[in-house]
Design a protein around this motif. Structure first.
Motif: not given
Length: 526
Positions: A402-403, A426-427, A443-446
């Protein structure tokens, strides 16, 4: 004759493509620069997959950008005023003084635009002649293509305009070196043959004395001296065209041969593949270029490179089954990186309302990043710098993502693309905060998928070492030292090593005689 107030000119031509003209020009540029000569490169027309972005945002052939660096001068579009970038079968993007001009097929270019291109190239040549003491001109392909002679503005026509002496380079590794030299001479008209003042036999392996009889025969038959027999040298300087891909680093690593397995998708229209040169320098890392799903195997990292036609190459991914193989690779928790066109393919949608990439239309992408790309006719070419966001692609998957905040580390690279990509923040998170205030990449969330428009990203050696170390840790291997040799130092060492190698084997007395000067100081002090 060239007025005495203008630069002397030496032109390197070849018996064929990929005989080593670019590297020899680079060596001569650094060799004369080291002697204090104000020297610059020039190639009137270049066809190249890999390009270079000048400080003012112009796009030229990568070889001329590299040669300008070897000269220790700032690259300009005068050094390569006409650049052809293959885009589709028999169609190329025409770049004029660094800016996109048009997409033309081969017939249209040769029958119509060549007449316009010649004065553009000549004017660029004149400006360089008035600014420098010595020009190193590079030819293209062979000067003896009889079917193209009346439209060839890259070889003997430029030699005449520059009043340049020509050195003809032949590649002995191909076989038939003497036949290729004699055949080239026989196909040239007398006035062009008279411009050839010396030969260089390149890429020699073996005992030099076994070649002596052939060299003597060649000199006696032609009356032209062999200035050098250059032993093969694997120097760490960027290549320019697809022929270099076929023999990249002289080996094709097998899966399991290295601790880290990196697979680069060899797209049919791949461009700027010099992006991946630094990966070859990483200890225990093997880089494979793959063209189908069977070859892909189970790499630790897949890279989708830049391309001259994102849509066509994305359709090729689908036809070969590589699209599904990449998705399966990601589902197994492995990493995927897309550079430029590869970044666009990683997104959810590709829109081509102006038919920039072909017939136009809308295409669903791989969907690994929440990014939509719209192609437009306006091309972005710029050198850029920025700061990496943290957390980032280098962050372990189980760490909070996050952030993101900018780090203090500065990254450099360059952009060359037509599309505009929009990220759904948001994604996913952006990759880099650029100095001009824009954000680049996603960059993807994972943390396992990265897309960026930054060509040259791996030339930021600390980032590359961090990436390979992260993979090593995930595989249970010890990380390597963070101490790496900066890219600028590597390049300087490579230029100097290449210059020493060529000068050691080159008959400098005869070269100075060809240039009409006793020593290099004659150029400086004339």
């Amino acid at each position: 004759m060239t007025p005495s107030s203008q630069a002397r000119a030496l032109m390197i031509q070849g018996t064929a493509s990929d005989v080593g003209k670019s590297l020899i020009c680079t060596a001569l540029c650094r060799m004369f620069a080291n002697k204090g000569v104000r020297v610059a490169p020039f190639k009137s027309q270049n066809m190249a997959l890999n390009s270079y972005v000048t400080q003012d945002g112009g796009e030229i052939g990568r070889a001329q950008g590299v040669q300008a660096e070897a000269c220790r001068v700032v690259a300009t579009t005068d050094m390569n005023p006409i650049l052809l970038k293959p885009k589709q079968d028999m169609v190329a993007e025409i770049i004029v003084h660094g800016r996109r001009h048009a997409d033309l097929d081969a017939k249209e270019y040769r029958e119509t635009y060549v007449k316009e291109a010649l004065p553009i190239a000549h004017e660029a040549l004149l400006r360089l002649q008035n600014e420098y003491d010595l020009l190193i001109l590079e030819g293209a392909g062979s000067p003896a293509e009889v079917n193209l002679r009346d439209r060839d503005i890259a070889n003997m026509r430029m030699a005449h305009l520059a009043d340049a002496s020509v050195i003809l380079v032949a590649d002995i590794e191909r076989g038939g070196v003497f036949a290729s030299i004699i055949g080239t001479l026989e196909l040239l008209p007398e006035d062009e043959r008279q411009r050839i003042k010396g030969f260089i036999i390149n890429k020699f392996r073996g005992r030099r004395d076994l070649l002596d009889d052939g060299v003597q025969w060649l000199e006696e038959r032609t009356g032209i001296p062999v200035l050098a027999v250059l032993p093969y040298m694997n120097v760490d300087i960027e290549a320019e065209d697809s022929l270099a891909l076929s023999a990249l680093r002289l080996k094709r690593p097998r899966q399991g041969e290295f601790a880290i397995d990196i697979a680069v998708i060899r797209l049919p229209r791949i461009s700027n593949f010099t992006d991946f040169d630094p990966l070859f320098d990483e200890p225990d890392a093997g880089v494979r270029y793959v063209s189908n799903a069977r070859e892909l195997g189970q790499p630790d990292l897949i890279i989708i490179p830049g391309t001259k036609n994102t849509v066509e190459d994305y359709l090729w991914l689908q036809q070969t089954g590589l699209d599904q193989a990449i998705l399966c690779h990601h589902e197994k928790g492995k990493r995927v990186i897309g550079i430029c066109g590869g970044y666009q393919m990683l997104g959810t949608h590709l829109y081509d309302p102006h038919a920039v990439e072909g017939t136009g239309g809308e295409y669903a992408g791989l969907g690994l990043l929440p990014v939509e790309t719209v192609f437009n006719p306006t091309k972005r070419t710029v050198q850029i710098a920025g700061r990496l966001y943290q957390p980032s692609f280098l962050t372990p998957a189980d760490q909070d993502f996050e952030a993101p905040t900018p780090t203090e580390s500065t990254l450099t690279g360059y952009e060359i693309h037509l599309g505009v990509s929009t990220l759904d923040r948001t994604q996913a998170k952006p990759f880099v905060l650029l100095e001009d205030g824009r954000e680049d990449g996603a960059i993807s969330a994972d943390g396992r998928v990265l897309g960026t428009y930054l060509h040259g990203i791996f030339h930021n050696r600390h980032l590359t070492r961090q990436l390979t170390n992260q993979i090593r840790v995930e595989k249970g291997l010890q990380p390597l030292s963070d101490e790496v040799v900066p890219e600028s130092v590597r390049r300087e060492e490579a230029y100097n090593m290449l210059a020493r190698h060529v000068e050691e084997h080159l008959d400098m007395d005869k070269l100075y005689q060809i240039l009409g000067m006793p020593t290099a100081s004659a150029v400086i002090n004339r």
